[in-house]
Design a protein around this motif. Structure first.
Motif, PDB file in Angstrom:
ATOM      1  N   ASP A  48       0.777  -1.621  -0.211  1.00 15.26           N
ATOM      2  CA  ASP A  48      -0.330   0.129   0.137  1.00 15.26           C
ATOM      3  C   ASP A  48       0.660   1.213  -0.065  1.00 15.26           C
ATOM      4  O   ASP A  48       1.375   1.341   0.504  1.00 15.26           O
ATOM      5  CB  ASP A  48      -0.680  -0.225   1.079  1.00 15.26           C
ATOM      6  CG  ASP A  48      -2.136   0.869   1.166  1.00 15.26           C
ATOM      7  OD1 ASP A  48      -1.628   1.987   0.370  1.00 15.26           O
ATOM      8  OD2 ASP A  48      -2.857   1.329   1.522  1.00 15.26           O
ATOM      9  N   ARG A  49       0.884   1.702  -1.236  1.00 15.23           N
ATOM     10  CA  ARG A  49       1.855   3.246  -1.533  1.00 15.23           C
ATOM     11  C   ARG A  49       1.607   4.171  -0.709  1.00 15.23           C
ATOM     12  O   ARG A  49       2.346   5.141  -0.161  1.00 15.23           O
ATOM     13  CB  ARG A  49       1.304   3.707  -2.582  1.00 15.23           C
ATOM     14  CG  ARG A  49       0.799   3.810  -3.334  1.00 15.23           C
ATOM     15  CD  ARG A  49       0.497   4.015  -4.754  1.00 15.23           C
ATOM     16  NE  ARG A  49       1.178   5.446  -5.250  1.00 15.23           N
ATOM     17  CZ  ARG A  49       0.441   5.804  -6.662  1.00 15.23           C
ATOM     18  NH1 ARG A  49       0.202   4.628  -7.560  1.00 15.23           N
ATOM     19  NH2 ARG A  49       0.768   6.801  -6.798  1.00 15.23           N
ATOM     20  N   ARG A  50       0.463   3.994   0.194  1.00 11.22           N
ATOM     21  CA  ARG A  50       0.022   5.261   1.229  1.00 11.22           C
ATOM     22  C   ARG A  50       0.530   4.893   2.659  1.00 11.22           C
ATOM     23  O   ARG A  50       0.903   5.673   3.487  1.00 11.22           O
ATOM     24  CB  ARG A  50      -1.433   5.602   1.437  1.00 11.22           C
ATOM     25  CG  ARG A  50      -2.104   5.387   0.224  1.00 11.22           C
ATOM     26  CD  ARG A  50      -4.000   5.440   0.749  1.00 11.22           C
ATOM     27  NE  ARG A  50      -3.882   4.253   1.175  1.00 11.22           N
ATOM     28  CZ  ARG A  50      -4.787   3.504   0.530  1.00 11.22           C
ATOM     29  NH1 ARG A  50      -6.296   4.881   0.900  1.00 11.22           N
ATOM     30  NH2 ARG A  50      -5.087   2.081   0.726  1.00 11.22           N
ATOM     31  N   LYS A  51       1.399   3.627   2.928  1.00 12.79           N
ATOM     32  CA  LYS A  51       1.797   3.405   4.147  1.00 12.79           C
ATOM     33  C   LYS A  51       2.894   3.437   4.199  1.00 12.79           C
ATOM     34  O   LYS A  51       3.609   3.050   4.813  1.00 12.79           O
ATOM     35  CB  LYS A  51       0.532   2.432   4.470  1.00 12.79           C
ATOM     36  CG  LYS A  51      -0.339   2.294   4.702  1.00 12.79           C
ATOM     37  CD  LYS A  51      -0.760   1.241   5.416  1.00 12.79           C
ATOM     38  CE  LYS A  51      -2.714   1.540   5.787  1.00 12.79           C
ATOM     39  NZ  LYS A  51      -3.841   0.498   6.108  1.00 12.79           N
ATOM     40  N   VAL A  52       3.804   3.472   3.020  1.00 10.97           N
ATOM     41  CA  VAL A  52       5.026   3.744   3.239  1.00 10.97           C
ATOM     42  C   VAL A  52       6.103   4.753   2.565  1.00 10.97           C
ATOM     43  O   VAL A  52       5.667   5.402   2.059  1.00 10.97           O
ATOM     44  CB  VAL A  52       5.532   2.685   1.986  1.00 10.97           C
ATOM     45  CG1 VAL A  52       4.948   0.741   2.603  1.00 10.97           C
ATOM     46  CG2 VAL A  52       4.822   2.619   0.856  1.00 10.97           C
ATOM     47  N   ALA A  53       7.767   4.451   3.453  1.00 19.08           N
ATOM     48  CA  ALA A  53       8.666   5.473   2.037  1.00 19.08           C
ATOM     49  C   ALA A  53       9.553   4.807   1.589  1.00 19.08           C
ATOM     50  O   ALA A  53       9.355   3.639   1.724  1.00 19.08           O
ATOM     51  CB  ALA A  53       9.114   6.235   2.742  1.00 19.08           C
ATOM     52  N   VAL A  54       9.935   5.178   0.236  1.00 21.10           N
ATOM     53  CA  VAL A  54      10.149   4.373  -0.969  1.00 21.10           C
ATOM     54  C   VAL A  54      11.398   5.331  -0.977  1.00 21.10           C
ATOM     55  O   VAL A  54      11.826   6.658  -0.886  1.00 21.10           O
ATOM     56  CB  VAL A  54      10.053   4.739  -1.728  1.00 21.10           C
ATOM     57  CG1 VAL A  54      10.670   3.733  -3.081  1.00 21.10           C
ATOM     58  CG2 VAL A  54       8.107   3.680  -2.138  1.00 21.10           C
ATOM     59  N   GLU A  55      13.073   4.764  -0.859  1.00 19.94           N
ATOM     60  CA  GLU A  55      13.971   5.073  -0.714  1.00 19.94           C
ATOM     61  C   GLU A  55      15.195   4.601  -2.338  1.00 19.94           C
ATOM     62  O   GLU A  55      14.968   3.079  -1.965  1.00 19.94           O
ATOM     63  CB  GLU A  55      14.957   4.934   0.161  1.00 19.94           C
ATOM     64  CG  GLU A  55      15.873   5.479  -0.070  1.00 19.94           C
ATOM     65  CD  GLU A  55      17.302   5.297   1.371  1.00 19.94           C
ATOM     66  OE1 GLU A  55      18.808   4.044   0.891  1.00 19.94           O
ATOM     67  OE2 GLU A  55      16.971   6.432   1.979  1.00 19.94           O
ATOM     68  N   ARG A  56      15.653   5.386  -3.243  1.00 22.86           N
ATOM     69  CA  ARG A  56      16.380   5.083  -4.880  1.00 22.86           C
ATOM     70  C   ARG A  56      17.223   5.094  -4.803  1.00 22.86           C
ATOM     71  O   ARG A  56      17.425   6.434  -4.791  1.00 22.86           O
ATOM     72  CB  ARG A  56      14.853   5.229  -5.465  1.00 22.86           C
ATOM     73  CG  ARG A  56      15.566   4.858  -6.825  1.00 22.86           C
ATOM     74  CD  ARG A  56      14.947   5.300  -7.791  1.00 22.86           C
ATOM     75  NE  ARG A  56      15.288   5.226  -9.043  1.00 22.86           N
ATOM     76  CZ  ARG A  56      15.579   5.573 -10.060  1.00 22.86           C
ATOM     77  NH1 ARG A  56      15.359   7.360 -10.398  1.00 22.86           N
ATOM     78  NH2 ARG A  56      16.738   5.251 -11.572  1.00 22.86           N
ATOM     79  N   ASN A  57      18.506   4.548  -4.588  1.00 24.13           N
ATOM     80  CA  ASN A  57      19.380   4.890  -4.407  1.00 24.13           C
ATOM     81  C   ASN A  57      19.834   5.755  -3.335  1.00 24.13           C
ATOM     82  O   ASN A  57      20.590   6.951  -3.494  1.00 24.13           O
ATOM     83  CB  ASN A  57      20.514   5.097  -5.616  1.00 24.13           C
ATOM     84  CG  ASN A  57      19.893   3.391  -7.181  1.00 24.13           C
ATOM     85  OD1 ASN A  57      20.136   2.460  -6.383  1.00 24.13           O
ATOM     86  ND2 ASN A  57      19.900   3.919  -8.131  1.00 24.13           N
ATOM     87  N   LEU A  58      19.773   5.690  -2.325  1.00 31.35           N
ATOM     88  CA  LEU A  58      19.673   6.589  -1.290  1.00 31.35           C
ATOM     89  C   LEU A  58      19.013   7.535  -1.345  1.00 31.35           C
ATOM     90  O   LEU A  58      19.589   8.847  -0.476  1.00 31.35           O
ATOM     91  CB  LEU A  58      21.350   6.281  -1.151  1.00 31.35           C
ATOM     92  CG  LEU A  58      22.281   5.094  -1.032  1.00 31.35           C
ATOM     93  CD1 LEU A  58      23.662   5.714  -0.360  1.00 31.35           C
ATOM     94  CD2 LEU A  58      21.719   4.376   0.151  1.00 31.35           C
TER      95      LEU A  58
END
Length: 66
Positions: free
Chosen positions: A28-38
């Motif tokens: 569920d994209r509303r409940k996460v944070a996403v880090e891409r290559n720091l």
């Protein structure tokens, strides 16, 4: 496309956006944070942020408590 997601190498069919990855992983994209290559990916950019071979992705879930 080979990605490292939360420390685990995974092969996924591409092209793939951050939103597409979360959908494929059933997150569920509303409940996460996403880090891409720091670097944190802004939630508004999930649809347009395209993943590339070798990207390192960290998905962090928000946990409530008291």
């Amino acid at each position: 496309m080979r990605l490292t997601i939360n420390g685990e190498v995974q092969d996924l069919a591409g092209p793939l956006s951050v939103a597409g990855l979360l959908e494929r992983l059933r997150v569920d994209r509303r409940k996460v944070a996403v880090e891409r290559n720091l670097a944190i990916v802004p939630r508004a950019a999930y649809e347009t942020a395209m993943l590339e071979e070798g990207d390192r992705i960290e998905i962090v879930a928000f946990i409530g408590g008291g």
